[in-house]
Design a protein around this motif. Structure first.
Motif, PDB file in Angstrom:
ATOM      1  N   ARG A  35       0.828  -1.202   0.000  1.00 25.06           N
ATOM      2  CA  ARG A  35       0.000   0.000   0.000  1.00 25.06           C
ATOM      3  C   ARG A  35       0.870   1.263   0.000  1.00 25.06           C
ATOM      4  O   ARG A  35       0.608   2.213  -0.752  1.00 25.06           O
ATOM      5  CB  ARG A  35      -0.921   0.005   1.228  1.00 25.06           C
TER       6      ARG A  35
ATOM      7  N   ALA B 234      -3.536  -7.114   2.171  1.00 23.45           N
ATOM      8  CA  ALA B 234      -4.366  -6.602   3.263  1.00 23.45           C
ATOM      9  C   ALA B 234      -4.873  -7.788   4.066  1.00 23.45           C
ATOM     10  O   ALA B 234      -5.387  -8.743   3.494  1.00 23.45           O
ATOM     11  CB  ALA B 234      -5.546  -5.791   2.741  1.00 23.45           C
TER      12      ALA B 234
ATOM     13  N   PRO C 177      -8.233  -5.781  -0.541  1.00 15.89           N
ATOM     14  CA  PRO C 177      -7.670  -4.437  -0.704  1.00 15.89           C
ATOM     15  C   PRO C 177      -8.244  -3.715  -1.921  1.00 15.89           C
ATOM     16  O   PRO C 177      -8.703  -4.339  -2.873  1.00 15.89           O
ATOM     17  CB  PRO C 177      -6.170  -4.712  -0.901  1.00 15.89           C
TER      18      PRO C 177
ATOM     19  N   TYR D  88      -6.541  -0.455  -2.910  1.00 10.34           N
ATOM     20  CA  TYR D  88      -5.708   0.744  -2.990  1.00 10.34           C
ATOM     21  C   TYR D  88      -5.033   0.952  -4.336  1.00 10.34           C
ATOM     22  O   TYR D  88      -4.336   1.942  -4.530  1.00 10.34           O
ATOM     23  CB  TYR D  88      -4.656   0.740  -1.871  1.00 10.34           C
TER      24      TYR D  88
END
Length: 225
Positions: A168, A188, A193, A195
């Protein structure tokens, strides 16, 4: 006073029990097979001697095995691990930990001289994450240029397009997913996730899971159906 001490002791015991239960849930948790049928692990020399047929029996469908890091580190267990995975019938691929402090060509050289070319191997994976050993933060244009150089060389060797495992923090600084036309592997714990600007193809769903045949916690990964 005595009652207060007893009450405090009971609260502490309850909290310890809750922590123990949550830990046991965390180290055994994996996403549902109904939702993600293909699941696997990523490992390196820190996991010691892996008993691959035992790991396979826990539901490991594939493994990404660290091969190299930067421009001068070969994983001591790479050759043993790929042989063990092959004998256990587990699909496997090689992973490189990319360094912003070393030239792309030097990193590609150590990768292609360490990782054998094999039709049955999974596409190579490149992990992009900050580490304490490298404080350099080049501009985005230079990072993308160097990454393209690295990818072109390892993909020419493997004859497969690489998958990009990006943290991330690295993605937030460099927006790699908008700059590279590749598939992405995001990270994650427990929750998928979001991102990156592209949908993930692989998700590291837990870095806490423990399974038989492997020492210590491992990265547990799932493939998007």
């Amino acid at each position: 006073m005595r009652k207060n001490v007893i009450s405090l002791a009971m609260i502490i015991v309850v909290l310890l029990v809750i922590a123990f239960v949550l830990r046991n849930i965390a180290v055994s948790w994996a996403p549902s097979r109904d939702q993600y049928p293909v699941q696997g692990i990523s490992v390196d020399e820190s996991h010691g001697k892996i008993i691959w047929h035992v790991a396979g029996a826990t539901g490991v469908d594939f493994a990404y095995i660290q091969a190299t890091e930067g421009a001068d580190k070969r994983d001591a267990n790479f050759a043993t691990n790929i042989e063990g995975a092959r004998e256990a019938g587990i699909r496997y691929g090689a992973l490189h930990n990319y360094s912003l402090c070393r030239l792309a060509t030097d990193q590609a050289t150590i990768f292609v001289t360490t990782v054998p070319r094999g039709e049955n191997m999974l596409p190579p994976a490149v992990r992009l994450a900050f580490d304490n050993g490298c404080g350099e933060r080049p501009g985005r244009a230079l990072v993308l240029s160097e990454l393209n150089t690295f990818l072109n060389q390892i993909e020419s060797h493997s004859e497969k397009r690489a998958i990009i495992a990006v943290s991330r923090e690295f993605e937030e600084l460099y927006n790699i997913s908008s700059g590279l036309d590749r598939t992405f592997w995001l990270e994650a714990n427990f929750f998928p996730p979001d991102y990156a600007t592209k949908p993930w193809v692989m998700w590291r769903a837990s870095d806490m899971r423990r399974i038989s045949g492997v020492d210590g916690p491992i990265n547990w990964n799932v493939v998007r159906p």
